[in-house]
Design a protein around this motif. Structure first.
Motif, PDB file in Angstrom:
ATOM      1  N   ILE A 223       1.542 -11.141  28.726  1.00 54.25           N
ATOM      2  CA  ILE A 223       2.505 -12.137  29.196  1.00 54.25           C
ATOM      3  C   ILE A 223       2.209 -13.485  28.544  1.00 54.25           C
ATOM      4  O   ILE A 223       3.122 -14.180  28.049  1.00 54.25           O
ATOM      5  N   ASN A 224       0.939 -13.863  28.526  1.00 57.03           N
ATOM      6  CA  ASN A 224       0.552 -15.124  27.889  1.00 57.03           C
ATOM      7  C   ASN A 224       0.901 -15.117  26.405  1.00 57.03           C
ATOM      8  O   ASN A 224       1.364 -16.127  25.855  1.00 57.03           O
ATOM      9  N   SER A 225       0.689 -13.989  25.766  1.00 60.21           N
ATOM     10  CA  SER A 225       0.995 -13.871  24.338  1.00 60.21           C
ATOM     11  C   SER A 225       2.485 -14.030  24.082  1.00 60.21           C
ATOM     12  O   SER A 225       2.901 -14.690  23.122  1.00 60.21           O
ATOM     13  N   LEU A 226       3.304 -13.443  24.953  1.00 60.33           N
ATOM     14  CA  LEU A 226       4.757 -13.578  24.815  1.00 60.33           C
ATOM     15  C   LEU A 226       5.190 -15.024  25.020  1.00 60.33           C
ATOM     16  O   LEU A 226       6.058 -15.538  24.305  1.00 60.33           O
TER      17      LEU A 226
ATOM     18  N   GLU B 257      10.463 -17.188  27.432  1.00 60.13           N
ATOM     19  CA  GLU B 257      10.379 -17.900  28.697  1.00 60.13           C
ATOM     20  C   GLU B 257      10.314 -16.896  29.854  1.00 60.13           C
ATOM     21  O   GLU B 257      11.270 -16.161  30.111  1.00 60.13           O
ATOM     22  N   ILE B 258       9.181 -16.869  30.546  1.00 53.06           N
ATOM     23  CA  ILE B 258       8.924 -15.891  31.605  1.00 53.06           C
ATOM     24  C   ILE B 258       8.578 -16.616  32.900  1.00 53.06           C
ATOM     25  O   ILE B 258       7.781 -17.552  32.909  1.00 53.06           O
ATOM     26  N   MET B 259       9.203 -16.193  33.990  1.00 55.00           N
ATOM     27  CA  MET B 259       8.868 -16.718  35.317  1.00 55.00           C
ATOM     28  C   MET B 259       7.899 -15.765  35.998  1.00 55.00           C
ATOM     29  O   MET B 259       8.048 -14.542  35.910  1.00 55.00           O
ATOM     30  N   ALA B 260       6.907 -16.329  36.673  1.00 58.45           N
ATOM     31  CA  ALA B 260       5.964 -15.545  37.473  1.00 58.45           C
ATOM     32  C   ALA B 260       6.060 -16.036  38.915  1.00 58.45           C
ATOM     33  O   ALA B 260       5.838 -17.219  39.189  1.00 58.45           O
ATOM     34  N   VAL B 261       6.437 -15.144  39.819  1.00 55.29           N
ATOM     35  CA  VAL B 261       6.614 -15.509  41.231  1.00 55.29           C
ATOM     36  C   VAL B 261       5.728 -14.610  42.090  1.00 55.29           C
ATOM     37  O   VAL B 261       5.819 -13.377  42.011  1.00 55.29           O
ATOM     38  N   THR B 262       4.882 -15.228  42.890  1.00 56.29           N
ATOM     39  CA  THR B 262       3.980 -14.473  43.749  1.00 56.29           C
ATOM     40  C   THR B 262       4.771 -13.538  44.673  1.00 56.29           C
ATOM     41  O   THR B 262       5.740 -13.958  45.308  1.00 56.29           O
TER      42      THR B 262
ATOM     43  N   ASN C 168       2.023  -2.140  23.036  1.00 57.24           N
ATOM     44  CA  ASN C 168       2.147  -2.521  24.449  1.00 57.24           C
ATOM     45  C   ASN C 168       2.948  -3.811  24.625  1.00 57.24           C
ATOM     46  O   ASN C 168       3.690  -3.967  25.602  1.00 57.24           O
ATOM     47  N   LYS C 169       2.816  -4.728  23.686  1.00 61.01           N
ATOM     48  CA  LYS C 169       3.598  -5.968  23.749  1.00 61.01           C
ATOM     49  C   LYS C 169       5.082  -5.663  23.579  1.00 61.01           C
ATOM     50  O   LYS C 169       5.927  -6.220  24.278  1.00 61.01           O
ATOM     51  N   LYS C 170       5.389  -4.755  22.664  1.00 61.81           N
ATOM     52  CA  LYS C 170       6.773  -4.358  22.433  1.00 61.81           C
ATOM     53  C   LYS C 170       7.336  -3.662  23.678  1.00 61.81           C
ATOM     54  O   LYS C 170       8.456  -3.957  24.114  1.00 61.81           O
TER      55      LYS C 170
END
Length: 331
Positions: free
Chosen positions: A40-43, A49-54, A6-8
């Protein structure tokens, strides 16, 4: 190490650099939104580098082209494929060089093995320095090659591999690059990549060489913070040109490195010295050479036919150096 399934899949979905809602990702992977959040936290812990936008979801700060064995092989000639016994691709590994050194020590007959990583957790450069290796952004790979002769026959091999790297980059339209003695790829006096050669075996042969290459395709300022020297990447030096395919560049580098490795003991470094001199980005430059605790200053006069550095001091005397750390003088 390979990521869990699932991570992949999640990193493959996000690789396009577009926003994907948590609901969309959860439905596609058939898992809960809570599970998506945990992945997401694991990645992010892996340095992605991941952006999270509401209201929009998740998006990579930089789109990724992940390694794909079928695409890589599509760029390889039949001759190159015949020289390769295995291409191993890992999502994450401590060091591609270490992995192949371990294989070489367990079976000295192995040859033609490539180890490729999306990320290294303990990548190393010369003198054991850390090689910054963020996920999916650059090239980190090594080749294990067996030579019938002993280590002494491989003098100048790392310099010849440098020629192979420049040839591959030139083939794909990257022309503002050169070589900094002994093992660095440079552009505009900044480091673009590095070669690490490690040889094991009997003094009279045969021996095994692990040839590692790290090449910056894209480095964010954040991931590059630990680097203690001037650096650059292909994105910065190719600003006005189309982005190079990561898989295609890898295949092109493989092809050039295989050719050098196959021919080296019969041709020796003399076959590559003219090209190396043409790519030399330190010729005529004032530099400092660090050997242990000693610092020697002078002007680079190129290399000799064995690949030794020629350095002229203030008195005009030219000395030959087989090893040392070289940097452009700040003064």
């Amino acid at each position: 190490m390979q990521f869990p399934e699932n991570k992949k899949k999640l990193i493959q979905l996000l690789a396009d650099g577009k926003f994907h809602s948590g609901t969309e990702l959860a439905e596609t992977l058939n898992i809960s939104r809570s599970a998506i959040w945990k992945i997401i936290n694991s990645l992010e812990e892996s340095g992605v580098e991941i952006m999270a936008v509401t209201g929009k979801g998740y998006c990579l700060k930089q789109s990724l082209e992940l390694f794909d064995i079928e695409i890589i092989e599509s760029y390889l000639s039949d001759e190159s494929k015949a020289l390769i016994s295995t291409i191993e691709i890992y999502d994450q590994i401590d060091s591609t060089n270490k992995h192949l050194n371990d294989l070489a020590h367990s079976n000295s007959d192995l040859t033609g093995i490539f180890c490729v990583a999306e990320q290294q957790t303990a990548g190393k450069g010369r003198r054991g320095r850390e090689w910054v290796s963020p996920f999916g952004s650059n090239l980190y790979f090594s080749l294990l090659w067996r030579f019938d002769e002993g280590p002494a026959s491989l003098s100048g091999l790392s310099l010849a591999i440098g020629v192979a790297v420049i040839n591959a980059l030139n083939e794909l339209g990257v022309d503002d690059v050169g070589l900094k003695w002994p093992n660095d790829i440079y552009s505009q006096q900044k480091k673009l990549g590095g070669i690490l050669l490690e040889v094991s075996g009997e003094s009279n042969g045969p021996c095994s060489a692990v040839i590692g290459l790290g090449l910056n395709m894209f480095l964010s300022d954040e991931s590059a913070e630990p680097i203690e020297q001037d650096w650059t990447d292909l994105k910065r030096i190719q600003v006005d040109k189309p982005q190079i395919s990561r898989n295609q560049l890898l295949a092109c580098l493989m092809t050039e490195m295989l050719q050098v490795s196959k021919d080296f003991t019969t041709q020796t470094f003399s076959a590559y010295s003219k090209q190396w001199r043409a790519y030399d980005c330190m010729q005529g430059k004032q530099v400092d050479v660090f050997i242990g605790r000693q610092t020697i200053s002078g002007v680079v006069k190129g290399i000799d036919d064995e690949g030794l550095l020629l350095l002229q001091d203030s008195s005009g005397k030219v000395s030959h150096y087989a090893s040392g750390e070289v940097s452009f003088s700040k003064s």
